[in-house]
Design a protein around this motif. Structure first.
Motif, short mmCIF file in Angstrom:
data_model
loop_
_atom_site.label_atom_id
_atom_site.label_comp_id
_atom_site.label_asym_id
_atom_site.label_seq_id
_atom_site.Cartn_x
_atom_site.Cartn_y
_atom_site.Cartn_z
N CYS A 1 -7.24 6.42 -4.78
CA CYS A 1 -7.24 6.73 -3.35
C CYS A 1 -6.01 7.53 -2.96
O CYS A 1 -6.07 8.37 -2.05
CB CYS A 1 -7.33 5.44 -2.54
N LEU A 2 -4.88 7.25 -3.62
CA LEU A 2 -3.68 8.04 -3.35
C LEU A 2 -3.89 9.50 -3.70
O LEU A 2 -3.50 10.40 -2.95
CB LEU A 2 -2.50 7.47 -4.13
N THR A 3 -4.50 9.76 -4.86
CA THR A 3 -4.82 11.14 -5.21
C THR A 3 -5.98 11.67 -4.36
O THR A 3 -6.07 12.87 -4.12
CB THR A 3 -5.20 11.25 -6.69
N ILE B 1 -6.74 11.90 7.26
CA ILE B 1 -6.71 12.09 5.80
C ILE B 1 -6.14 13.46 5.45
O ILE B 1 -5.44 13.61 4.44
CB ILE B 1 -8.11 11.90 5.19
N LEU B 2 -6.39 14.46 6.30
CA LEU B 2 -5.78 15.76 6.05
C LEU B 2 -4.27 15.72 6.25
O LEU B 2 -3.51 16.31 5.49
CB LEU B 2 -6.40 16.82 6.97
N GLY B 3 -3.84 14.98 7.28
CA GLY B 3 -2.40 14.81 7.47
C GLY B 3 -1.77 14.06 6.31
O GLY B 3 -0.67 14.40 5.86
N PHE B 4 -2.47 13.05 5.81
CA PHE B 4 -1.95 12.30 4.68
C PHE B 4 -1.98 13.14 3.41
O PHE B 4 -1.15 12.95 2.51
CB PHE B 4 -2.74 11.01 4.49
N ALA B 5 -2.94 14.08 3.34
CA ALA B 5 -2.93 15.01 2.20
C ALA B 5 -1.68 15.87 2.22
O ALA B 5 -1.07 16.14 1.17
CB ALA B 5 -4.19 15.89 2.24
N GLY B 6 -1.26 16.30 3.43
CA GLY B 6 -0.01 17.03 3.54
C GLY B 6 1.18 16.18 3.14
O GLY B 6 2.12 16.65 2.49
N ALA B 7 1.15 14.89 3.50
CA ALA B 7 2.22 13.98 3.11
C ALA B 7 2.24 13.80 1.59
O ALA B 7 3.30 13.75 0.97
CB ALA B 7 2.03 12.63 3.80
N SER B 8 1.05 13.71 1.00
CA SER B 8 0.98 13.58 -0.46
C SER B 8 1.55 14.82 -1.13
O SER B 8 2.26 14.72 -2.14
CB SER B 8 -0.48 13.36 -0.88
N ILE C 1 -2.40 2.25 2.65
CA ILE C 1 -2.87 3.15 3.70
C ILE C 1 -3.86 4.15 3.12
O ILE C 1 -4.90 4.46 3.74
CB ILE C 1 -1.69 3.87 4.35
N ALA C 2 -3.56 4.66 1.92
CA ALA C 2 -4.45 5.63 1.28
C ALA C 2 -5.82 5.01 1.01
O ALA C 2 -6.85 5.68 1.18
CB ALA C 2 -3.83 6.13 -0.03
N VAL C 3 -5.83 3.75 0.58
CA VAL C 3 -7.12 3.08 0.32
C VAL C 3 -7.95 3.00 1.58
O VAL C 3 -9.16 3.30 1.57
CB VAL C 3 -6.87 1.66 -0.26
#
Length: 626
Positions: A35-37, A325-332, A173-175
């Protein structure tokens, strides 16, 4: 906040970031790490169907099928091999570094870091732009936030603020985000498929459009193969999947590799199903004009269907999920940059001191992201080529690394075929959309320029991490008794005979006025890989006739001599002396020989290293030159 306070705050975590050999982070089940990836990989569903339609038109489902086949039968086996070769998360970059030694490997890594930076920066800007598209097209969005450029820059600014305050990878959070996002996409996909089944005329219209433009299957297959490079950003999750291996729970390396392969297989299968289904329903159900720039489905095809078939309330929930999820993709991606750049550059000596702190890097990356966003006008479609370039170069490098490593096995031919596929795909993507290469070249040039400037400015640092003396070496050093330890530096490849050593020692005693009873040792430094920046010294000892010789191996001669002298002063309590002869040759050439070959005019360089490392002149080892 004072200037000093601001500086202290920016450099608060000034320490070497977690590297290859450091202690791993707390481990988690492989599905949680997936989920993190997945916040990066699965979030591409927000814009992949729209990009696929703009690239392939009504052939989008067939072109996506080619992407899925490459994912399952080329990229997946490839990265299963990468996972086995780099179980600590170094990925394909470290594989190539090992295959190309010395400076060739270092420069190759710098080039790949440029492409990797392109990948991560464009992930940030593209994800933020797509999140902005979902936001401004939502019917409940305020009118004063109707500019996609402004909202994109606002999202990037918030991302930067989060990282300046402090960010830790939150797998829980990712999960939640990935689970909710995939569930919502599944609901929208099933509802859209039901709509297609209720109105089969839509399929007939789509088929007529396809065969009106391409009347035979051979032509369709050929065009889809040619269009594949434009859809290749759908392969973005594999390098990230390998990079997070240290976070995956496993009793041993073998189990971690197996669990990583489970992660890769599961993520690829889930993504493949969604890619085919979403490309089909969006192509069949959404008018072609809606995909165009400024259209309601541009960069948000699934959100368009969510609003159309479930209403604005559910559609808004879908938009919120997508934005998160897009914002978290930027964080990743930001977290990946903060780990990737320090993982290599400090080890090479190719990063300034402040680059070890995360906050200054965050400011640099946010500024670069602003520049890229402005360059592409916050357009999701326009950034697809640059994103695909970064992704494809990394996958191609992995394919080449695996092919070379497997060359003596029977698996070399399948991996060679995979490598050729990705070489072709990368070349075609760069040919058709050169903006990705331009952005990557900017990052490569920036990284190389700052790296070599840093290497030059840090060249006189005490780069030796420790000194180990063998028992023989310790005895030879302590044989000096109460007298200072005196050493004569000589090249290890010079003629070594009792007569030659007698001659050199006699000259040193004559020119330096040393009495016959003064105990003298010879010091030989055998140069190793000069591209390495740090080294742990191991000093051995030997005798030849009445002469005592200390021998060590190091990539940097001057720095290693200085480190040994400092160590001798600490263990004996007496300031050692070392004797050199002047190095002949052009001074400028000697400087470059020192920077890139680890040698050069050793005497003044040794003195400079000692001057910077030992401020107390009474304890500083003495350098003599004659």
């Amino acid at each position: 906040m004072t200037k000093l306070g601001l500086s202290d705050w920016l450099l608060a975590d000034l320490k070497l970031p977690k590297g290859v050999h450091s202690v791993a982070e707390p481990v988690h089940p492989w599905w949680a790490v997936m989920c993190l990836t997945g916040v990066d990989y699965f979030s591409t569903l927000g814009y992949q169907p729209g990009i696929a339609f703009l690239a392939a038109g009504f052939l989008s489902p067939f072109a996506t099928l080619v992407l899925v086949l490459v994912t399952l039968f080329a990229a997946l086996p490839l990265y299963a091999r990468v996972a086995k070769a780099s179980p600590n998360g170094q990925g394909s970059i470290a594989m190539l570094e090992r295959l190309f030694p010395e400076w060739g490997g270092k420069i190759f890594v710098l080039v790949l870091l440029g492409f990797a930076t392109t990948d991560f920066i464009i992930t940030m800007t593209l994800s933020a732009a797509d999140a902005a598209a979902h936001f401004i097209h939502n019917p409940f969005a305020p009118h004063w936030l109707s500019s996609q450029m402004f909202v994109t820059l606002l999202i990037l600014s918030l991302l930067g603020i989060i990282f300046l305050k402090g960010f830790r990878e939150a797998i829980n959070i990712a999960v939640v985000l990935v689970g909710a996002y995939l569930l919502l996409n599944a609901v929208v996909t099933v509802r859209a498929l039901i709509e297609v089944l209720r109105h089969p005329i839509r399929i007939e219209i789509w088929k007529n459009e396809v065969f009106a433009q391409h009347p035979n299957w051979i032509g369709i297959v050929a065009i889809c193969l040619l269009l594949f490079p434009r859809l290749a950003l759908g392969l973005s999750g594999f390098e990230t999947g390998v990079a997070v291996m240290p976070l995956i729970r496993g009793e041993n390396i073998e189990e971690r590799v197996r669990n990583t392969r489970k992660l890769l297989v599961t993520a690829a299968c889930i993504m493949s199903v969604f890619l085919i289904a979403t490309s089909f329903i969006t192509t069949v159900l959404i008018p072609a004009a809606a995909f165009a720039e400024g259209g309601e489905a541009n960069g948000r095809a699934m959100a368009y269907l969510a609003h159309q078939y479930f209403g604005n309330a559910f559609g808004s929930v879908y938009d919120i999920s997508t934005i998160l999820i897009l914002g978290f993709a930027g964080a990743s991606a930001m977290a990946g940059l903060l780990n990737l750049i320090p993982r290599y550059l400090p080890r090479f000596g190719m990063a300034p001191e402040w680059a070890r702190a995360s906050r200054p890097l965050v400011l640099v990356f946010v500024v670069v992201a602003f520049f890229v966003t402005a360059r592409f006008h916050a357009d999701v479609d326009a950034q697809g080529g640059a994103y695909a370039t970064g992704v494809l170069v990394l996958i191609t490098s992995a394919a080449c690394a695996v092919t070379i490593s497997a060359w003596k096995t029977r698996a070399r031919w399948p991996f060679l075929l995979v490598a050729l596929i990705f070489v072709y795909t990368t070349a075609m993507n760069i040919w058709e959309r050169p903006e990705g290469l331009k952005i990557s070249c900017f990052f490569i040039a920036s990284i190389m320029f700052t790296s070599f400037i840093s290497r030059a400015t840090r060249s006189t640092e005490l780069r030796i991490t420790g000194v180990d003396l063998t028992h023989v070496a310790q005895c030879l050093i302590h044989d000096s008794g109460e007298e200072p330890v005196r050493l004569i530096a000589r090249r290890p490849k010079a003629i070594t005979s009792v007569e030659n050593l007698d001659r050199i020692e006699g000259l040193v005693r004559k020119f330096q006025g040393l009495p016959e009873h003064a105990h003298i040792l010879f010091l030989e430094v055998e140069r190793t890989d000069a591209s390495e920046f740090e080294e742990q010294l191991k000093v051995d000892g030997a005798t030849l006739g009445r002469h005592c010789i200390l021998h060590l191996r190091s990539p940097i001669v001057a720095n290693s001599i200085a480190a040994l002298l400092i160590h001798i002063e600490k263990v004996t309590g007496r300031v050692p002396h070392i004797y050199f002869k002047w190095t002949e040759g052009n001074p400028v050439a000697n400087i470059f020989r020192f920077l890139f070959l680890g040698e050069g005019d050793v005497a003044p360089l040794t003195h400079e290293v000692l001057r910077k490392a030992v401020p107390d002149i009474e304890r500083r080892p003495v350098v003599h030159v004659s």
